[in-house]
Design an enzyme around this catalytic site. Structure first.
Site, PDB file in Angstrom:
ATOM      1  N   LYS A 187      43.141  72.265  26.058  1.00  0.00           N
ATOM      2  CA  LYS A 187      43.848  73.442  26.572  1.00  0.00           C
ATOM      3  C   LYS A 187      45.087  73.058  27.393  1.00  0.00           C
ATOM      4  O   LYS A 187      45.505  71.909  27.397  1.00  0.00           O
ATOM      5  CB  LYS A 187      42.877  74.295  27.397  1.00  0.00           C
ATOM      6  CG  LYS A 187      41.675  74.776  26.597  1.00  0.00           C
ATOM      7  CD  LYS A 187      42.071  75.568  25.372  1.00  0.00           C
ATOM      8  CE  LYS A 187      40.904  76.323  24.736  1.00  0.00           C
ATOM      9  NZ  LYS A 187      39.751  75.500  24.340  1.00  0.00           N
TER      10      LYS A 187
HETATM   11  C1  LIG Z   1      40.243  81.841  22.497  1.00  0.00           C
HETATM   12  C2  LIG Z   1      39.227  81.116  23.304  1.00  0.00           C
HETATM   13  N1  LIG Z   1      38.600  81.758  24.300  1.00  0.00           N
HETATM   14  C3  LIG Z   1      37.683  81.153  25.075  1.00  0.00           C
HETATM   15  C4  LIG Z   1      37.343  79.843  24.853  1.00  0.00           C
HETATM   16  C5  LIG Z   1      36.279  79.221  25.707  1.00  0.00           C
HETATM   17  O1  LIG Z   1      36.831  78.294  26.589  1.00  0.00           O
HETATM   18  P1  LIG Z   1      35.957  77.026  27.045  1.00  0.00           P
HETATM   19  O2  LIG Z   1      36.012  76.023  25.935  1.00  0.00           O
HETATM   20  O3  LIG Z   1      36.602  76.544  28.291  1.00  0.00           O
HETATM   21  O4  LIG Z   1      34.580  77.498  27.282  1.00  0.00           O
HETATM   22  C6  LIG Z   1      37.961  79.142  23.832  1.00  0.00           C
HETATM   23  C7  LIG Z   1      37.581  77.744  23.614  1.00  0.00           C
HETATM   24  O5  LIG Z   1      37.735  76.928  23.019  1.00  0.00           O
HETATM   25  C8  LIG Z   1      38.928  79.778  23.030  1.00  0.00           C
HETATM   26  O6  LIG Z   1      39.562  79.135  22.033  1.00  0.00           O
END
Ligand SMILES: Cc1ncc(COP(=O)(O)O)c(C=O)c1O
Length: 397
Positions: A187
């Site tokens: 990210k």
């Molecule tokens: C669009 C989106 N929302 C939420 C998430 C969840 O984030 P995390 O990986 O920090 O739990 C992701 C994760 O990859 C994502 O691509």
């Protein structure tokens, strides 16, 4: 052949130094005040109001799980989500007892299509999840916000890809009732796992604070595994030097999974309950110092890819007028054969091509009947990295 990092990561030597210090359980990076300081800095940066709560959680999905609860959503309620998302999103919502309803996307900026949202609407819809995919505010953002207001339902902004993006001069994450951010490995900044939950009104803020107060901390083993992954990723994806203590930890702790086994089964996941560890907040803070520089680099790289795509005749993302996307990745339409086997494109561009999302609940097989554009995007949209190493043949100058 040289390969640009798939993770496109902002890990740097300062982050590695914090991770290495964190191997000592008595180091100040384990002071709970680290989390408070990160939450307060983030709230100031976002411009969150007095009634808001801005709270660190163990991941973006844990933040979403907490938000669903804070917004009072649960059994019998429906949340509209784009038919171009991932299982961690759908599963975090379902873990509360609420149901997910897919609505189709638009193909300019990969956001929800307002007309499709109207068609997907039913009497139990209580919230709409507006996902700023790849860091782009969606084409129909204004119409979606108006629709949610008109029908008196709540808006959750999924800013997992969009830290630092703006729309009409407003930061993404300030447009709805609630927002989640992710600091996962690929990210805008990386703490391997980490997230932030934001709510803007006082009643949900109270519930979010209560949620975090009772949230368990991650285990010491999983914290050490996370720190070991910082060293491993820095070496693997950034060509960084080995930190001996982290290398030693990496030999003892396997990498943390990007998804937990329960998520593949569609089951509630214990990690959704976890709060942010103090050392994770410290890792986030050092990379956050560079956010403006990183945003500028990503934006410049998106410009390079846009010119290349236009010259080659590929359809690509179109950022809505008045938006300043975070450009976590540069989405691109290719044919289904290329998405299934992108090696030739990778060789040509000398980058690793990202495939998410491959199904409406990536990476788990799923279908979204009545959502032809989301389905087609799953088959045909790939994404290119926007942080290339200096000297890469395609790096923005
Ligand atoms: C669009 C989106 N929302 C939420 C998430 C969840 O984030 P995390 O990986 O920090 O739990 C992701 C994760 O990859 C994502 O691509």
């Amino acid at each position: 052949m040289h390969r640009a990092p798939l993770l496109c990561t902002t890990l740097d030597a300062r982050t590695v130094a914090v991770a290495s210090a964190g191997l000592d359980a008595s180091n100040e990076v384990h002071d709970p005040a680290q989390v408070t300081s990160w939450e307060q800095r983030f709230a100031r940066w976002l411009g969150a109001g007095h009634d808001a709560a801005v709270r660190g959680l163990g991941s973006g999905r844990a933040a979403l799980r907490a938000l669903v609860d804070a917004l009072g959503l649960g059994e019998g309620d429906e949340v509209i989500v784009p038919a171009f998302t991932c299982r961690s999103v759908t599963n975090a919502i379902r873990a509360s007892g609420a149901s997910v309803v897919f609505a189709d996307i638009e193909t300019d900026a990969f956001g929800l299509d307002a007309g499709a949202v109207r068609r997907a609407w039913g009497p139990r819809v209580r919230a709409v999840l507006i996902q700023h995919s790849f860091g782009l505010p969606g084409r129909d953002l204004e119409a979606l916000l108006a629709l949610a207001k008109d029908r008196d339902v709540q808006v959750i902004e999924d800013c997992a890809h969009a830290l630092g993006g703006e729309w009409r001069g407003r930061k993404l994450g300030t447009l709805g009732d609630a927002a989640l951010f992710s600091f996962e490995r690929g990210k805008m900044l990386s703490t391997i796992h980490g997230g932030m939950a934001v709510v803007h009104a006082s009643a949900p803020a109270h519930r979010l604070n209560r949620w975090v107060a009772q949230a368990p901390s991650p285990s010491p083993e999983s914290i050490r595994a996370l720190l070991a992954s910082v060293g491993r990723d820095f070496r693997q994806w950034c060509g960084g030097a080995d930190d001996p203590a982290l290398a030693d930890a990496a030999a003892r702790f396997p990498p943390l999974p990007r998804m937990w086994p329960e998520e593949f089964e569609g089951q509630p996941c214990p990690a959704y309950a976890e709060r942010m560890a103090p050392v994770v907040a410290a890792l986030a803070q050092v990379q956050f110092d560079r956010l403006d520089e990183v945003l500028a680099r990503r934006t410049a790289q998106a410009g390079v890819w846009a010119d290349w795509a236009a010259a080659e005749g590929f359809a690509a993302a179109r950022a809505p007028a008045g938006s300043a996307p975070a450009w976590l990745r540069f989405p691109l339409w290719v044919d289904a054969v290329t998405k299934a086997a992108p090696a030739a494109l990778e060789s040509r561009l000398d980058v690793e091509v990202g495939l998410w999302f491959t199904t409406p609940e990536h990476p788990v097989p799923a279908s979204a009947p009545g959502c032809p554009r989301g389905t087609e995007a799953c088959a045909r949209v790939v994404n290119l990295p926007t942080l290339l190493p200096p000297g890469h043949p395609w790096a923005a100058r």
